[in-house]
Design a protein around this motif. Structure first.
Motif, PDB file in Angstrom:
ATOM      1  N   ASN A   1       2.256 -12.704  19.202  1.00  0.00           N
ATOM      2  CA  ASN A   1       1.518 -11.353  19.499  1.00  0.00           C
ATOM      3  C   ASN A   1       1.918 -11.522  20.995  1.00  0.00           C
ATOM      4  O   ASN A   1       2.600 -11.146  21.942  1.00  0.00           O
ATOM      5  CB  ASN A   1       0.343 -10.607  20.411  1.00  0.00           C
ATOM      6  CG  ASN A   1      -0.150  -9.763  19.033  1.00  0.00           C
ATOM      7  OD1 ASN A   1       0.811  -9.391  17.575  1.00  0.00           O
ATOM      8  ND2 ASN A   1      -0.862 -10.149  18.623  1.00  0.00           N
ATOM      9  N   PHE A   2       1.596 -12.525  21.840  1.00  0.00           N
ATOM     10  CA  PHE A   2       2.237 -13.238  23.379  1.00  0.00           C
ATOM     11  C   PHE A   2       3.415 -13.451  23.362  1.00  0.00           C
ATOM     12  O   PHE A   2       4.359 -13.183  24.304  1.00  0.00           O
ATOM     13  CB  PHE A   2       0.727 -14.421  23.556  1.00  0.00           C
ATOM     14  CG  PHE A   2       1.509 -14.587  25.155  1.00  0.00           C
ATOM     15  CD1 PHE A   2       0.855 -14.473  26.283  1.00  0.00           C
ATOM     16  CD2 PHE A   2       2.329 -16.285  25.676  1.00  0.00           C
ATOM     17  CE1 PHE A   2       1.375 -14.280  26.752  1.00  0.00           C
ATOM     18  CE2 PHE A   2       2.476 -16.346  26.406  1.00  0.00           C
ATOM     19  CZ  PHE A   2       2.106 -15.752  27.465  1.00  0.00           C
ATOM     20  N   SER A   3       4.360 -14.523  21.917  1.00  0.00           N
ATOM     21  CA  SER A   3       5.437 -14.887  22.326  1.00  0.00           C
ATOM     22  C   SER A   3       6.751 -13.423  21.813  1.00  0.00           C
ATOM     23  O   SER A   3       7.537 -13.704  23.225  1.00  0.00           O
ATOM     24  CB  SER A   3       5.959 -15.493  21.073  1.00  0.00           C
ATOM     25  OG  SER A   3       5.087 -16.872  21.309  1.00  0.00           O
ATOM     26  N   SER A   4       5.830 -12.583  21.468  1.00  0.00           N
ATOM     27  CA  SER A   4       6.629 -11.236  21.306  1.00  0.00           C
ATOM     28  C   SER A   4       6.402 -10.411  23.153  1.00  0.00           C
ATOM     29  O   SER A   4       7.565 -10.021  23.185  1.00  0.00           O
ATOM     30  CB  SER A   4       5.690 -10.092  20.588  1.00  0.00           C
ATOM     31  OG  SER A   4       6.424 -10.298  19.396  1.00  0.00           O
ATOM     32  N   ALA A   5       5.360 -10.766  23.241  1.00  0.00           N
ATOM     33  CA  ALA A   5       6.004  -9.610  24.588  1.00  0.00           C
ATOM     34  C   ALA A   5       5.841 -10.541  25.786  1.00  0.00           C
ATOM     35  O   ALA A   5       7.369  -9.674  27.124  1.00  0.00           O
ATOM     36  CB  ALA A   5       3.904 -10.057  25.391  1.00  0.00           C
TER      37      ALA A   5
ATOM     38  N   TYR B   1      -5.653 -17.821  16.412  1.00  0.00           N
ATOM     39  CA  TYR B   1      -5.244 -18.305  17.674  1.00  0.00           C
ATOM     40  C   TYR B   1      -3.572 -18.210  17.139  1.00  0.00           C
ATOM     41  O   TYR B   1      -2.530 -17.973  18.416  1.00  0.00           O
ATOM     42  CB  TYR B   1      -5.197 -19.487  17.066  1.00  0.00           C
ATOM     43  CG  TYR B   1      -4.596 -20.559  18.052  1.00  0.00           C
ATOM     44  CD1 TYR B   1      -5.132 -20.825  19.684  1.00  0.00           C
ATOM     45  CD2 TYR B   1      -3.474 -21.681  17.587  1.00  0.00           C
ATOM     46  CE1 TYR B   1      -4.140 -21.410  20.706  1.00  0.00           C
ATOM     47  CE2 TYR B   1      -2.366 -22.530  18.576  1.00  0.00           C
ATOM     48  CZ  TYR B   1      -2.875 -22.112  19.594  1.00  0.00           C
ATOM     49  OH  TYR B   1      -2.005 -22.822  21.191  1.00  0.00           O
ATOM     50  N   GLN B   2      -2.598 -18.348  15.715  1.00  0.00           N
ATOM     51  CA  GLN B   2      -1.636 -17.550  15.602  1.00  0.00           C
ATOM     52  C   GLN B   2      -1.007 -16.295  15.945  1.00  0.00           C
ATOM     53  O   GLN B   2       0.485 -15.939  15.874  1.00  0.00           O
ATOM     54  CB  GLN B   2      -1.733 -18.515  13.901  1.00  0.00           C
ATOM     55  CG  GLN B   2      -1.149 -19.659  13.803  1.00  0.00           C
ATOM     56  CD  GLN B   2       0.040 -20.982  15.032  1.00  0.00           C
ATOM     57  OE1 GLN B   2       0.562 -20.291  14.950  1.00  0.00           O
ATOM     58  NE2 GLN B   2      -0.196 -21.913  15.237  1.00  0.00           N
TER      59      GLN B   2
END
Length: 130
Positions: free
Chosen positions: A90-94, A84-85
């Protein structure tokens, strides 16, 4: 530290210029504080402020509801906290990269297509991905 020294020197220059101009500065008019009822009345009388408040309220509600549903789905998909982390990282970077792109090119969208298209972009994208 640099900002502090620059800002304090500007404040000191502003204070000395009022002293040099020959006397006390003009007293500012004090505005009376509005009660809650008067504030609501003031806000409801302005169509512009009503529309802005509806936009902000709608945006906040849609983001909160979408985030709640999205995070519950992610918890089901990634039951392991490490996975999950990893996904959230990865999503926060995107999101960061997408934010930079929008900052660079979003100004041109509003300039070329107008404010209405720029304001409707978020609700339209939310409707598409939901």
């Amino acid at each position: 530290r640099v900002f502090y020294s620059l800002s304090s020197s500007l404040v000191e220059k502003g204070d000395s210029s009022t002293r040099k101009s020959g006397g006390a500065a003009k007293p500012k008019k004090k505005k009376g504080k509005m009660s809650m009822k008067e504030s609501v009345r003031f806000l409801t009388q302005s169509q512009y402020l009503r529309l802005i408040s509806m936009l902000v309220l709608g945006y906040g509600l849609s983001i909160n509801f979408t985030e709640i549903m999205w995070k519950s789905l992610l918890k089901k998909k990634y039951p392991d906290p490490l996975d999950y982390q990893r996904f959230i990282g990865n999503f926060s970077s995107a999101v960061g990269v997408a934010t930079c792109v929008v900052i660079l090119f979003g100004v041109h969208v509003i300039r070329v297509l107008g404010w209405r298209v720029g304001a409707m972009a978020t609700p339209a994208i939310m409707a598409l991905i939901s």
